[in-house]
Design a protein around this motif. Structure first.
Motif, PDB file in Angstrom:
ATOM      1  N   THR A   1       0.843  -1.184   0.000  1.00 25.08           N
ATOM      2  CA  THR A   1       0.000   0.000   0.000  1.00 25.08           C
ATOM      3  C   THR A   1       0.889   1.249   0.000  1.00 25.08           C
ATOM      4  OG1 THR A   1      -0.225   0.273   2.405  1.00 25.08           O
ATOM      5  CG2 THR A   1      -1.724  -1.281   1.322  1.00 25.08           C
ATOM      6  N   GLY A   2       0.381   2.319  -0.585  1.00 27.68           N
ATOM      7  CA  GLY A   2       1.227   3.491  -0.756  1.00 27.68           C
ATOM      8  C   GLY A   2       2.430   3.161  -1.616  1.00 27.68           C
ATOM      9  N   GLY A   3       2.211   2.308  -2.619  1.00 28.47           N
ATOM     10  CA  GLY A   3       3.326   1.769  -3.389  1.00 28.47           C
ATOM     11  C   GLY A   3       3.694   2.525  -4.642  1.00 28.47           C
TER      12      GLY A   3
ATOM     13  N   GLY B   1      10.483  -8.711 -15.321  1.00 26.58           N
ATOM     14  CA  GLY B   1       9.950 -10.022 -15.663  1.00 26.58           C
ATOM     15  C   GLY B   1       8.886 -10.533 -14.716  1.00 26.58           C
ATOM     16  N   ARG B   2       8.324  -9.645 -13.900  1.00 29.21           N
ATOM     17  CA  ARG B   2       7.309 -10.060 -12.948  1.00 29.21           C
ATOM     18  C   ARG B   2       5.962  -9.448 -13.305  1.00 29.21           C
ATOM     19  NH1 ARG B   2       9.173 -14.229 -11.958  1.00 29.21           N
ATOM     20  NH2 ARG B   2       7.314 -14.449 -10.632  1.00 29.21           N
ATOM     21  N   LYS B   3       4.903 -10.067 -12.819  1.00 30.29           N
ATOM     22  CA  LYS B   3       3.561  -9.543 -13.024  1.00 30.29           C
ATOM     23  C   LYS B   3       3.321  -8.378 -12.061  1.00 30.29           C
ATOM     24  CE  LYS B   3       1.684 -14.078 -14.294  1.00 30.29           C
ATOM     25  NZ  LYS B   3       0.737 -15.154 -13.892  1.00 30.29           N
ATOM     26  N   ALA B   4       2.478  -7.442 -12.501  1.00 34.15           N
ATOM     27  CA  ALA B   4       2.201  -6.276 -11.674  1.00 34.15           C
ATOM     28  C   ALA B   4       0.750  -5.861 -11.835  1.00 34.15           C
ATOM     29  CB  ALA B   4       3.121  -5.121 -12.053  1.00 34.15           C
ATOM     30  N   HIS B   5       0.228  -5.242 -10.792  1.00 28.54           N
ATOM     31  CA  HIS B   5      -1.156  -4.771 -10.809  1.00 28.54           C
ATOM     32  C   HIS B   5      -1.248  -3.539  -9.924  1.00 28.54           C
ATOM     33  CE1 HIS B   5      -5.554  -4.895 -10.892  1.00 28.54           C
ATOM     34  NE2 HIS B   5      -5.537  -4.739  -9.582  1.00 28.54           N
ATOM     35  N   ALA B   6      -2.069  -2.580 -10.330  1.00 27.89           N
ATOM     36  CA  ALA B   6      -2.288  -1.380  -9.517  1.00 27.89           C
ATOM     37  C   ALA B   6      -3.761  -1.257  -9.170  1.00 27.89           C
ATOM     38  CB  ALA B   6      -1.814  -0.139 -10.256  1.00 27.89           C
ATOM     39  N   CYS B   7      -4.032  -0.946  -7.911  1.00 27.45           N
ATOM     40  CA  CYS B   7      -5.383  -0.678  -7.428  1.00 27.45           C
ATOM     41  C   CYS B   7      -5.399   0.755  -6.901  1.00 27.45           C
ATOM     42  CB  CYS B   7      -5.767  -1.609  -6.270  1.00 27.45           C
ATOM     43  SG  CYS B   7      -5.427  -3.346  -6.515  1.00 27.45           S
ATOM     44  N   PHE B   8      -6.562   1.360  -6.931  1.00 28.78           N
ATOM     45  CA  PHE B   8      -6.693   2.727  -6.436  1.00 28.78           C
ATOM     46  C   PHE B   8      -7.896   2.778  -5.509  1.00 28.78           C
ATOM     47  CE2 PHE B   8      -4.737   2.637 -10.575  1.00 28.78           C
ATOM     48  CZ  PHE B   8      -3.505   3.211 -10.272  1.00 28.78           C
ATOM     49  N   ALA B   9      -7.652   3.207  -4.277  1.00 27.29           N
ATOM     50  CA  ALA B   9      -8.707   3.130  -3.271  1.00 27.29           C
ATOM     51  C   ALA B   9      -8.414   4.067  -2.113  1.00 27.29           C
ATOM     52  CB  ALA B   9      -8.818   1.694  -2.741  1.00 27.29           C
ATOM     53  N   ASP B  10      -9.462   4.420  -1.403  1.00 24.01           N
ATOM     54  CA  ASP B  10      -9.344   5.104  -0.114  1.00 24.01           C
ATOM     55  C   ASP B  10      -9.282   4.022   0.952  1.00 24.01           C
ATOM     56  OD1 ASP B  10      -9.546   6.496   2.226  1.00 24.01           O
ATOM     57  OD2 ASP B  10     -11.537   7.326   1.837  1.00 24.01           O
ATOM     58  N   LEU B  11      -8.084   3.694   1.385  1.00 25.32           N
ATOM     59  CA  LEU B  11      -7.913   2.566   2.301  1.00 25.32           C
ATOM     60  C   LEU B  11      -8.402   2.869   3.704  1.00 25.32           C
ATOM     61  CD1 LEU B  11      -4.415   1.242   1.175  1.00 25.32           C
ATOM     62  CD2 LEU B  11      -6.675   0.398   0.521  1.00 25.32           C
ATOM     63  N   SER B  12      -8.728   4.128   3.988  1.00 25.19           N
ATOM     64  CA  SER B  12      -9.316   4.428   5.288  1.00 25.19           C
ATOM     65  C   SER B  12     -10.782   4.022   5.345  1.00 25.19           C
ATOM     66  CB  SER B  12      -9.182   5.921   5.610  1.00 25.19           C
ATOM     67  OG  SER B  12      -9.951   6.709   4.713  1.00 25.19           O
ATOM     68  N   ASN B  13     -11.308   3.555   4.217  1.00 23.75           N
ATOM     69  CA  ASN B  13     -12.661   3.024   4.132  1.00 23.75           C
ATOM     70  C   ASN B  13     -12.573   1.506   4.057  1.00 23.75           C
ATOM     71  OD1 ASN B  13     -14.948   1.896   2.333  1.00 23.75           O
ATOM     72  ND2 ASN B  13     -15.756   3.890   2.936  1.00 23.75           N
ATOM     73  N   ALA B  14     -13.193   0.808   5.000  1.00 22.61           N
ATOM     74  CA  ALA B  14     -13.040  -0.649   5.092  1.00 22.61           C
ATOM     75  C   ALA B  14     -13.525  -1.357   3.834  1.00 22.61           C
ATOM     76  CB  ALA B  14     -13.798  -1.174   6.308  1.00 22.61           C
TER      77      ALA B  14
ATOM     78  N   GLY C   1      -2.613   2.769  -4.560  1.00 31.56           N
ATOM     79  CA  GLY C   1      -2.479   4.212  -4.404  1.00 31.56           C
ATOM     80  C   GLY C   1      -3.849   4.826  -4.199  1.00 31.56           C
ATOM     81  N   ARG C   2      -3.867   6.112  -3.925  1.00 33.59           N
ATOM     82  CA  ARG C   2      -5.139   6.791  -3.683  1.00 33.59           C
ATOM     83  C   ARG C   2      -5.849   7.124  -4.990  1.00 33.59           C
ATOM     84  NH1 ARG C   2      -5.319  10.978   1.194  1.00 33.59           N
ATOM     85  NH2 ARG C   2      -7.469  10.262   1.086  1.00 33.59           N
ATOM     86  N   LYS C   3      -5.081   7.357  -6.061  1.00 32.07           N
ATOM     87  CA  LYS C   3      -5.677   7.649  -7.359  1.00 32.07           C
ATOM     88  C   LYS C   3      -4.681   7.287  -8.449  1.00 32.07           C
ATOM     89  CE  LYS C   3      -4.213  12.498  -7.123  1.00 32.07           C
ATOM     90  NZ  LYS C   3      -4.658  13.914  -7.164  1.00 32.07           N
ATOM     91  N   HIS C   4      -5.205   7.091  -9.655  1.00 32.22           N
ATOM     92  CA  HIS C   4      -4.342   6.738 -10.772  1.00 32.22           C
ATOM     93  C   HIS C   4      -3.379   7.887 -11.048  1.00 32.22           C
ATOM     94  CE1 HIS C   4      -3.043   5.971 -14.922  1.00 32.22           C
ATOM     95  NE2 HIS C   4      -3.217   4.709 -14.604  1.00 32.22           N
ATOM     96  N   SER C   5      -2.132   7.532 -11.320  1.00 33.23           N
ATOM     97  CA  SER C   5      -1.127   8.565 -11.562  1.00 33.23           C
ATOM     98  C   SER C   5      -0.029   8.017 -12.460  1.00 33.23           C
ATOM     99  CB  SER C   5      -0.508   9.019 -10.236  1.00 33.23           C
ATOM    100  OG  SER C   5       0.241   7.964  -9.657  1.00 33.23           O
ATOM    101  N   GLU C   6       0.773   8.922 -12.988  1.00 33.75           N
ATOM    102  CA  GLU C   6       1.937   8.510 -13.767  1.00 33.75           C
ATOM    103  C   GLU C   6       2.926   7.741 -12.904  1.00 33.75           C
ATOM    104  OE1 GLU C   6       3.623  11.909 -15.630  1.00 33.75           O
ATOM    105  OE2 GLU C   6       1.908  12.266 -16.952  1.00 33.75           O
TER     106      GLU C   6
END
Length: 243
Positions: free
Chosen positions: A12-14, A55-68, A37-42
């Motif tokens: 998180t916060g990556g 050579g590894r797989k990667a994924h990005a999520c965007f969320a307000d983690l203070s919300n369960a 991250g909190r929002k999509h960004s460059e």
């Protein structure tokens, strides 16, 4: 170097700073990596590109983690994309510096929500998969402020101290299940967050300089590869707090 092939990490916060470097360090060690991250960004796109280049797989999520609900959704999306999470780094955070008499209840709730509650929500969401695997590594990014009060404010210090207490609780309950839980407590690390605060000076540090993100990431990698260290706080603070 820890061998993390076949593991899936969630940081998180990556997208920037310490979280970014930990995500890349895990990818170098063979893990597939999801960042939140909190929002999509460059910045997020750049991290994904670097992980893919390794050579590894990667994924990005965007969320307000203070919300369960949002936190659980981010974990579900990362797991659907890469597989069950076995490495978690709770790094999402803010450092809302204000003069003491200007810290409001809103500031308090924001610091606790983003820095502390988010770690609880994400940890709870990844635990079922870790417990099913009987293997997991959870790392909380605390701060020297948890030990000395720091220079940001009591709201920040309380949120970071809470992470250490929460780490102790999880570590004690999960020790027999192959899941270790530890914290890293950095002091002043060279990140954009630090540079934005002109009240913070390197002469606060006995070593005489700010730390580097790589110096924190190497600790995270060590903890990821060690099954016998649990319930500990590793202090990366240049000698500011000695234990």
């Amino acid at each position: 170097m820890a061998e993390l092939h076949g593991k899936v990490a969630l940081v998180t916060g990556g997208t920037r700073g310490i979280g970014r470097e930990i995500a890349l360090e895990f990818a170098r060690a063979g893990a597939d990596v999801a960042i939140v991250g909190r929002k999509h960004s460059e910045d997020a796109d750049a991290v994904l590109a670097e992980v893919h280049a390794l050579g590894r797989k990667a994924h990005a999520c965007f969320a307000d983690l203070s919300n369960a609900t949002d936190a659980a959704s981010a974990v579900a999306k990362a797991s659907a994309a890469l597989g069950p999470i076995s490495l978690l780094v709770n790094n999402a955070g803010i450092n809302p510096s204000k003069p003491l008499d200007q810290i409001s209840p809103v500031d308090w709730n924001e610091a606790i929500g983003i820095n502390l509650s988010s770690a609880f929500y994400v940890t709870q969401a990844v635990l079922p998969a870790m417990r099913a695997q009987q293997w997991g590594r959870i790392i909380m990014l605390s701060s020297v402020a948890a030990q000395l009060g720091g220079v940001i404010g009591p709201h920040y210090a309380a949120s970071k101290a809470g992470l250490i207490g929460m780490m102790h609780g999880y570590a004690a309950l999960l020790a027999k299940e192959g899941i270790t839980v530890n914290a890293i407590a950095p002091a002043l690390i060279e990140t954009e967050m630090l540079k934005s605060n002109n009240r913070i000076r390197p002469d606060l540090i006995p070593i005489g300089r700010f730390g580097k993100v790589e110096e924190v990431a190497s600790i995270a990698l060590m903890l990821a590869g060690n099954g016998y260290i649990t319930g500990q706080t590793i202090n990366a603070n240049g000698g500011w707090y000695m234990s």
